[in-house]
Design an enzyme around this catalytic site. Structure first.
Site, mmCIF file in Angstrom:
data_model
loop_
_atom_site.group_PDB
_atom_site.id
_atom_site.type_symbol
_atom_site.label_atom_id
_atom_site.label_comp_id
_atom_site.label_asym_id
_atom_site.label_seq_id
_atom_site.Cartn_x
_atom_site.Cartn_y
_atom_site.Cartn_z
ATOM 1 N N TYR A 79 0.802 -1.219 0.000
ATOM 2 C CA TYR A 79 0.000 0.000 0.000
ATOM 3 C C TYR A 79 0.841 1.279 0.000
ATOM 4 C CZ TYR A 79 -3.625 -3.306 1.307
ATOM 5 O OH TYR A 79 -4.490 -4.364 1.330
ATOM 6 N N HIS B 169 -4.756 5.987 -1.164
ATOM 7 C CA HIS B 169 -5.304 5.970 0.191
ATOM 8 C C HIS B 169 -4.215 6.202 1.253
ATOM 9 C CE1 HIS B 169 -9.315 5.615 1.527
ATOM 10 N NE2 HIS B 169 -9.407 4.336 1.753
ATOM 11 N N TYR C 35 -5.525 -0.598 9.392
ATOM 12 C CA TYR C 35 -6.112 -0.437 8.066
ATOM 13 C C TYR C 35 -7.140 0.680 8.148
ATOM 14 C CZ TYR C 35 -3.531 -4.488 6.551
ATOM 15 O OH TYR C 35 -2.513 -5.342 6.252
ATOM 16 N N ASN D 18 -10.274 1.420 7.497
ATOM 17 C CA ASN D 18 -11.640 1.389 8.026
ATOM 18 C C ASN D 18 -11.728 1.365 9.538
ATOM 19 O OD1 ASN D 18 -12.288 1.345 5.349
ATOM 20 N ND2 ASN D 18 -13.147 -0.702 5.344
ATOM 21 N N ASN E 225 -14.120 6.137 4.824
ATOM 22 C CA ASN E 225 -14.292 5.172 5.906
ATOM 23 C C ASN E 225 -13.338 5.391 7.083
ATOM 24 O OD1 ASN E 225 -16.459 3.865 4.730
ATOM 25 N ND2 ASN E 225 -15.144 2.500 3.559
#
Length: 183
Positions: A14, A19, A60, A62, A108
């Site tokens: 990631y 994000h 993460y 969320n 989120n």
């Protein structure tokens, strides 16, 4: 004490994704963000004689609020003294906007933070990542930046750093009056 939280997802997969812009922004500040507490990486340093926590939740996106809430409670940090650095699909790429007291807007990570802090009055530094409507949103935010995009992001990071420094010295209202609207 102030807290600056960069939102992102942990792990090499990631690292350069849209994000992860919050994690990327924190890399421009001094100190190694390598201590672990409350399922997050953090460092605590003095900036302008103010103790500041720089935090990267490892939950993460969320579940980002879990770590943010734990830090806020443990260090007794008021929600007005927390700055969240996040990506924003609705802003033009590499555009910066400061917000205070607003909904999560479909993000989120912010939904989780608002839920865990019990308020939507959380200062935010949003960095635009645009939105490719031909891609599924989840795929788009987890897609890597191109080399040109990374270079453009690198060019706005001095401004991001100035915003964070202004927040540390004063508050979100001064940041918004100084930096929103291209000022």
């Amino acid at each position: 004490m102030k807290m600056v939280v960069g939102l992102g997802n942990p792990g090499k997969d990631y690292e350069n994704t849209r994000h992860n812009i919050g994690f990327m922004a924190l890399n421009y500040f001094p100190g190694n963000i390598n201590k672990e507490k409350f399922n997050a990486l953090y460092t605590k340093i003095k900036v302008f004689d103010e103790d500041v926590l720089f935090v990267k939740p490892l939950t993460y996106m969320n579940l980002s609020g879990d770590a943010v809430g734990e830090f806020a409670r443990y260090f007794k940090i008021d929600h007005n003294d927390i700055l969240i650095i996040q990506d924003d699909l609705d802003l033009e790429f590499a555009t910066i906007k400061l917000k205070y007291k607003s909904s999560a807007g479909g993000h989120n990570g912010m939904k989780s933070i608002i839920s865990c802090l019990g308020t939507d009055e959380v200062p935010r530094l949003k960095i635009g990542i645009s939105h490719d409507r031909s891609m599924d949103t989840k795929d788009y935010v987890l897609h890597n930046f191109s080399k040109a995009e990374l270079e453009k992001l690198d060019s706005i990071m001095p401004t991001v750093k100035k915003i964070v420094e202004t927040f540390i010295k004063s508050d979100i209202n001064e940041c918004m009056s100084k930096f929103n609207g291209g000022k």
